[in-house]
Design a protein around this motif. Structure first.
Motif, short mmCIF file in Angstrom:
data_model
loop_
_atom_site.label_atom_id
_atom_site.label_comp_id
_atom_site.label_asym_id
_atom_site.label_seq_id
_atom_site.Cartn_x
_atom_site.Cartn_y
_atom_site.Cartn_z
N GLU A 6 -38.56 4.97 32.33
CA GLU A 6 -37.86 4.59 31.12
C GLU A 6 -37.81 3.07 31.00
O GLU A 6 -37.82 2.35 31.99
N SER A 7 -37.71 2.61 29.78
CA SER A 7 -37.55 1.19 29.52
C SER A 7 -36.85 1.00 28.18
O SER A 7 -36.76 1.93 27.38
N LEU A 20 -35.70 2.91 23.08
CA LEU A 20 -36.04 3.30 24.43
C LEU A 20 -37.41 3.97 24.46
O LEU A 20 -37.80 4.63 23.50
N SER A 21 -38.10 3.80 25.57
CA SER A 21 -39.39 4.44 25.74
C SER A 21 -39.43 5.17 27.08
O SER A 21 -38.88 4.68 28.07
N CYS A 22 -40.06 6.31 27.08
CA CYS A 22 -40.25 7.09 28.30
C CYS A 22 -41.72 7.46 28.41
O CYS A 22 -42.29 8.00 27.46
N TRP A 36 -34.45 13.21 26.27
CA TRP A 36 -33.55 12.12 26.64
C TRP A 36 -32.16 12.70 26.87
O TRP A 36 -31.67 13.49 26.06
N ASN A 79 -40.38 8.17 22.60
CA ASN A 79 -39.56 7.04 22.21
C ASN A 79 -38.26 7.52 21.60
O ASN A 79 -38.20 8.59 20.98
N TYR A 93 -29.00 6.26 30.31
CA TYR A 93 -29.91 7.15 29.61
C TYR A 93 -31.07 7.52 30.52
O TYR A 93 -31.71 6.66 31.12
N TYR A 94 -31.32 8.82 30.61
CA TYR A 94 -32.36 9.35 31.48
C TYR A 94 -33.39 10.12 30.66
O TYR A 94 -33.06 10.80 29.70
N CYS A 95 -34.62 10.03 31.09
CA CYS A 95 -35.70 10.80 30.49
C CYS A 95 -36.13 11.88 31.47
O CYS A 95 -36.10 11.67 32.69
N THR A 114 -32.00 4.12 32.39
CA THR A 114 -31.89 2.78 31.84
C THR A 114 -30.52 2.65 31.18
O THR A 114 -30.09 3.54 30.44
#
Length: 120
Positions: A6-7, A20-22, A36, A79, A93-95, A114
């Motif tokens: 994640e970022s 956010l991106s995973c 997410w 995303n 936040y977790y993916c 993240t």
């Protein structure tokens, strides 16, 4: 091995936006689901957005109309565009990546998370 990264987390004022991106790699299934989640201290994990391989996406009531999820063309990226952020959105936040069952999902791989912090 499956990697989930994640970022995009950060700290913004209420009313602001974050994206956010995973990215998932090493997953052996041809099709899979991505999602997410978020968890604040002292609260249970909340499902924020779930994207299935059939193209359907479900959002938590608390974020409907404010958050939107989208995949890239390779379908290994999910995303999460977060708009009109509120202090109550503050959480880790977790993916996750997994498979859909008849009644739910089996989440097989998780990212490290993240942090999203929204100030008032």
């Amino acid at each position: 091995q499956v990697q989930v990264v994640e970022s995009g987390g950060g700290s913004v004022q209420a009313g602001g936006s974050l994206r956010l991106s995973c990215v998932v790699s090493g997953y052996t299934y041809n099709t899979y689901s991505m999602a997410w989640f978020r968890q604040a201290p002292g609260k249970e994990r909340e499902e924020v957005a779930v994207s299935d391989s059939d193209g359907s996406t479900r959002y938590a009531d608390s974020v409907k109309g404010r958050f939107s999820a989208s995949n890239d063309n390779a379908k290994n990226t999910l995303n999460l565009q977060m708009n009109s952020l509120k202090p109550e959105d503050t959480a880790m936040y977790y993916c996750a990546a997994g498979v859909k069952t008849a009644t739910s999902h089996i989440w097989m791989a998780w990212g490290q998370g993240t942090q999203v912090t929204i100030s008032s």
